[in-house]
Design a protein around this motif. Sequence first.
Motif, PDB file in Angstrom:
ATOM      1  N   PHE A   1      95.012 -26.434 108.798  1.00 14.38           N
ATOM      2  CA  PHE A   1      93.908 -27.422 108.434  1.00 14.38           C
ATOM      3  C   PHE A   1      93.740 -28.514 109.964  1.00 14.38           C
ATOM      4  CE2 PHE A   1      93.227 -32.187 107.323  1.00 14.38           C
ATOM      5  CZ  PHE A   1      91.945 -31.777 106.669  1.00 14.38           C
ATOM      6  N   LEU A   2      92.469 -28.691 110.034  1.00 16.64           N
ATOM      7  CA  LEU A   2      92.187 -29.505 111.205  1.00 16.64           C
ATOM      8  C   LEU A   2      91.046 -30.458 110.933  1.00 16.64           C
ATOM      9  CD1 LEU A   2      92.477 -30.173 114.236  1.00 16.64           C
ATOM     10  CD2 LEU A   2      90.914 -28.191 114.969  1.00 16.64           C
TER      11      LEU A   2
ATOM     12  N   LEU B   1      93.609 -20.967 111.414  1.00 11.36           N
ATOM     13  CA  LEU B   1      92.933 -22.236 110.661  1.00 11.36           C
ATOM     14  C   LEU B   1      92.224 -21.619 109.299  1.00 11.36           C
ATOM     15  CD1 LEU B   1      92.594 -24.853 111.495  1.00 11.36           C
ATOM     16  CD2 LEU B   1      90.260 -24.426 112.544  1.00 11.36           C
ATOM     17  N   GLN B   2      92.412 -22.448 108.284  1.00  8.91           N
ATOM     18  CA  GLN B   2      91.676 -22.092 106.976  1.00  8.91           C
ATOM     19  C   GLN B   2      90.894 -23.000 106.532  1.00  8.91           C
ATOM     20  OE1 GLN B   2      95.167 -21.450 103.991  1.00  8.91           O
ATOM     21  NE2 GLN B   2      95.928 -20.239 105.318  1.00  8.91           N
ATOM     22  N   GLU B   3      90.984 -24.221 106.908  1.00  5.06           N
ATOM     23  CA  GLU B   3      89.973 -25.382 106.902  1.00  5.06           C
ATOM     24  C   GLU B   3      89.803 -26.198 108.235  1.00  5.06           C
ATOM     25  OE1 GLU B   3      89.282 -29.009 103.826  1.00  5.06           O
ATOM     26  OE2 GLU B   3      90.671 -27.905 103.694  1.00  5.06           O
ATOM     27  N   LEU B   4      88.557 -26.385 108.420  1.00  7.43           N
ATOM     28  CA  LEU B   4      87.981 -27.125 109.957  1.00  7.43           C
ATOM     29  C   LEU B   4      87.166 -28.351 109.331  1.00  7.43           C
ATOM     30  CD1 LEU B   4      87.816 -27.592 112.828  1.00  7.43           C
ATOM     31  CD2 LEU B   4      86.120 -25.684 112.780  1.00  7.43           C
ATOM     32  N   VAL B   5      87.231 -29.501 109.556  1.00  7.42           N
ATOM     33  CA  VAL B   5      86.168 -30.636 109.285  1.00  7.42           C
ATOM     34  C   VAL B   5      85.938 -31.158 110.630  1.00  7.42           C
ATOM     35  CG1 VAL B   5      86.128 -32.730 108.062  1.00  7.42           C
ATOM     36  CG2 VAL B   5      87.280 -30.988 107.121  1.00  7.42           C
TER      37      VAL B   5
ATOM     38  N   ARG C   1      81.338 -21.016 122.958  1.00  6.16           N
ATOM     39  CA  ARG C   1      81.024 -19.894 123.544  1.00  6.16           C
ATOM     40  C   ARG C   1      80.966 -18.538 122.816  1.00  6.16           C
ATOM     41  NH1 ARG C   1      84.140 -20.046 129.376  1.00  6.16           N
ATOM     42  NH2 ARG C   1      85.457 -21.126 127.771  1.00  6.16           N
ATOM     43  N   SER C   2      82.016 -18.601 121.827  1.00  2.95           N
ATOM     44  CA  SER C   2      82.163 -17.763 120.880  1.00  2.95           C
ATOM     45  C   SER C   2      82.935 -18.374 119.510  1.00  2.95           C
ATOM     46  CB  SER C   2      82.851 -16.444 121.285  1.00  2.95           C
ATOM     47  OG  SER C   2      84.325 -16.695 121.745  1.00  2.95           O
ATOM     48  N   VAL C   3      82.900 -17.410 118.396  1.00  3.95           N
ATOM     49  CA  VAL C   3      83.645 -17.930 117.140  1.00  3.95           C
ATOM     50  C   VAL C   3      84.411 -16.736 116.779  1.00  3.95           C
ATOM     51  CG1 VAL C   3      83.655 -18.794 114.779  1.00  3.95           C
ATOM     52  CG2 VAL C   3      81.971 -19.815 116.683  1.00  3.95           C
ATOM     53  N   ASN C   4      85.738 -16.912 116.593  1.00  3.18           N
ATOM     54  CA  ASN C   4      86.667 -16.113 115.853  1.00  3.18           C
ATOM     55  C   ASN C   4      87.577 -16.900 115.086  1.00  3.18           C
ATOM     56  OD1 ASN C   4      88.110 -13.796 115.489  1.00  3.18           O
ATOM     57  ND2 ASN C   4      89.252 -13.815 117.271  1.00  3.18           N
ATOM     58  N   LEU C   5      87.289 -16.866 113.826  1.00  2.00           N
ATOM     59  CA  LEU C   5      87.983 -17.745 112.936  1.00  2.00           C
ATOM     60  C   LEU C   5      88.257 -16.776 111.616  1.00  2.00           C
ATOM     61  CD1 LEU C   5      86.214 -21.128 113.032  1.00  2.00           C
ATOM     62  CD2 LEU C   5      88.558 -20.468 114.117  1.00  2.00           C
ATOM     63  N   PRO C   6      89.216 -15.505 111.652  1.00  2.32           N
ATOM     64  CA  PRO C   6      89.518 -14.695 110.673  1.00  2.32           C
ATOM     65  C   PRO C   6      89.879 -15.320 109.359  1.00  2.32           C
ATOM     66  CG  PRO C   6      91.009 -14.620 112.316  1.00  2.32           C
ATOM     67  CD  PRO C   6      90.254 -15.648 112.798  1.00  2.32           C
ATOM     68  N   CYS C   7      90.508 -16.410 109.323  1.00  6.10           N
ATOM     69  CA  CYS C   7      91.112 -16.932 108.267  1.00  6.10           C
ATOM     70  C   CYS C   7      90.445 -18.298 107.746  1.00  6.10           C
ATOM     71  CB  CYS C   7      92.613 -17.452 108.365  1.00  6.10           C
ATOM     72  SG  CYS C   7      93.916 -15.988 108.821  1.00  6.10           S
ATOM     73  N   LEU C   8      89.549 -18.567 108.259  1.00  6.53           N
ATOM     74  CA  LEU C   8      88.520 -20.041 107.696  1.00  6.53           C
ATOM     75  C   LEU C   8      88.091 -19.620 106.398  1.00  6.53           C
ATOM     76  CD1 LEU C   8      88.231 -22.691 108.775  1.00  6.53           C
ATOM     77  CD2 LEU C   8      85.900 -21.832 109.689  1.00  6.53           C
ATOM     78  N   LYS C   9      88.284 -20.685 105.545  1.00  7.34           N
ATOM     79  CA  LYS C   9      87.857 -20.419 104.271  1.00  7.34           C
ATOM     80  C   LYS C   9      86.778 -21.575 103.942  1.00  7.34           C
ATOM     81  CE  LYS C   9      91.494 -18.012 101.935  1.00  7.34           C
ATOM     82  NZ  LYS C   9      92.424 -17.927 100.914  1.00  7.34           N
ATOM     83  N   ARG C  10      87.130 -22.808 104.480  1.00  9.32           N
ATOM     84  CA  ARG C  10      86.365 -24.144 104.440  1.00  9.32           C
ATOM     85  C   ARG C  10      85.781 -24.566 105.503  1.00  9.32           C
ATOM     86  NH1 ARG C  10      86.258 -29.603 102.570  1.00  9.32           N
ATOM     87  NH2 ARG C  10      84.902 -29.777 100.620  1.00  9.32           N
ATOM     88  N   LEU C  11      84.381 -24.873 105.740  1.00 11.73           N
ATOM     89  CA  LEU C  11      83.924 -25.552 107.045  1.00 11.73           C
ATOM     90  C   LEU C  11      83.174 -26.578 106.697  1.00 11.73           C
ATOM     91  CD1 LEU C  11      83.428 -25.597 109.930  1.00 11.73           C
ATOM     92  CD2 LEU C  11      81.409 -24.185 109.594  1.00 11.73           C
ATOM     93  N   THR C  12      83.649 -27.965 107.100  1.00  6.05           N
ATOM     94  CA  THR C  12      82.698 -29.134 106.918  1.00  6.05           C
ATOM     95  C   THR C  12      82.362 -29.760 108.372  1.00  6.05           C
ATOM     96  OG1 THR C  12      83.990 -29.836 105.001  1.00  6.05           O
ATOM     97  CG2 THR C  12      83.030 -31.358 106.116  1.00  6.05           C
ATOM     98  N   LEU C  13      80.816 -29.797 108.410  1.00  6.30           N
ATOM     99  CA  LEU C  13      80.343 -30.248 109.588  1.00  6.30           C
ATOM    100  C   LEU C  13      79.552 -31.770 109.266  1.00  6.30           C
ATOM    101  CD1 LEU C  13      79.214 -27.049 111.076  1.00  6.30           C
ATOM    102  CD2 LEU C  13      81.075 -27.939 111.636  1.00  6.30           C
TER     103      LEU C  13
END
Length: 425
Positions: free
Chosen positions: A141-142, A165-169, A180-192
């Motif tokens: 979680f970040l 990373l599973q959740e990024l806020v 430059r690129s995105v590689n988040l294989p485990c990310l389930k929840r994204l908040t921007l």
Amino acid sequence: MHERCLVRSPRAKRQKTDHVDRISSLPDPMLISILSLLTTKEAVQTSVLAKRYRNLWVSVPGLEFDFDDFLPSVEILEKLEETDEDLSEYEEKFVKFVDRVFEHRGPLNLDSFKLVWTEDDSDPIRATAWLDIVAKLKPKFLFVHIFSENYNFEVPDSVFASQSLQELVLHLGFEVITPRSVNLPCLKRLTLDSIEIREEVMQMLLSGSPALEEMVLSDCLLSFCDISSCTLKRLIIDGYHNEKAPEILISIPSLVYLEVRCWAMGKLNFKNLKSLVKAQIQFHDLSDDEPLFLTALSNVTSLELVLSVWALRDMKDVLEKETTKFPTFNNLKTLKIGGWSLTHDFDLVDHFLLHAPNLEKLTLLHRERLTCSNLELTLGLGDCLDIVETTYEQNDKSASELAKIVETHFKTIREAHHIPQSCNL
């Protein structure tokens, strides 16, 4: 000589019990769990309690830093503002503290990391190095909330390449994220939150997050044309800015829950939402030349539709067109609708009563702008009308008046369309 029996008084027993340190007798894992409920600053401060606590905080699996925790009292802050003094002294203490924490922890992995640094005159450049360190510690979680009026902040690429990373806020005060690129294989929840999101970034986020199930876009500048995904189950758009960009196509066949709260609906075009079960829509403006967005929501079982008076007017203009066909909501069981004076305008509710044959529960949100009256009336629809719940701010007659209007429409629609009494509307 009589033998004396020494018996400890209840008061003495109680005093001895009161001085027992039960917390220190707990095992380390339990103490670490307690420390994890504190901010990192508070957890570190426990190191002075006893020798056992000296390095216990290092094992806490989460770090939480907030610049506000290092600022002086409100009274001192007000004096500093009066004398135009900056906060560089407190910023230096904050930076040194965070640096020392990372130095003492070493390479121990993290479950969570939270950083809040929202001071206009501060330069958060040091936070980039901290996030680089965190990315190597395999966090799940970040949370990053950074805003500086006078300085720009860039999220390092390492954050967008985390394998754990599973959740990024991210809440960045309308900064542009440019990975430059995105590689988040485990990310389930994204908040921007409060971020400018451009076309290429949105596509990288979606394609580089194959496990993504929930996306929250809050008060963002949306500079892209498309949200297409086969994995997203929940999408929340809470306010957005999109003055220059064309309409945004939202095509997510896997979506189960949709929530949109915005000023204008005209730029959002919904298609292929075949799995949608619940939708909550709230807006203030809809151009009368836009197609009826409700068609894309016709599979839902639960719908909440809150409109301003202006949005209601625009909806009615769309519905009056000969080319407009109101969709049939065969699956709709629960409807919550309103936001305007329902005692004066019931037309849109009528459309739902006619086109939702299996509707069981209707909640009406009645608002009178002149009297600032807000009323929520929940009705059970069956052979007869059943008022389930009434909530209102003022003790007026709106509830009974609204119930009578609904009952009148209910009977009128049954008779006009020859609907048997045994059928639900």
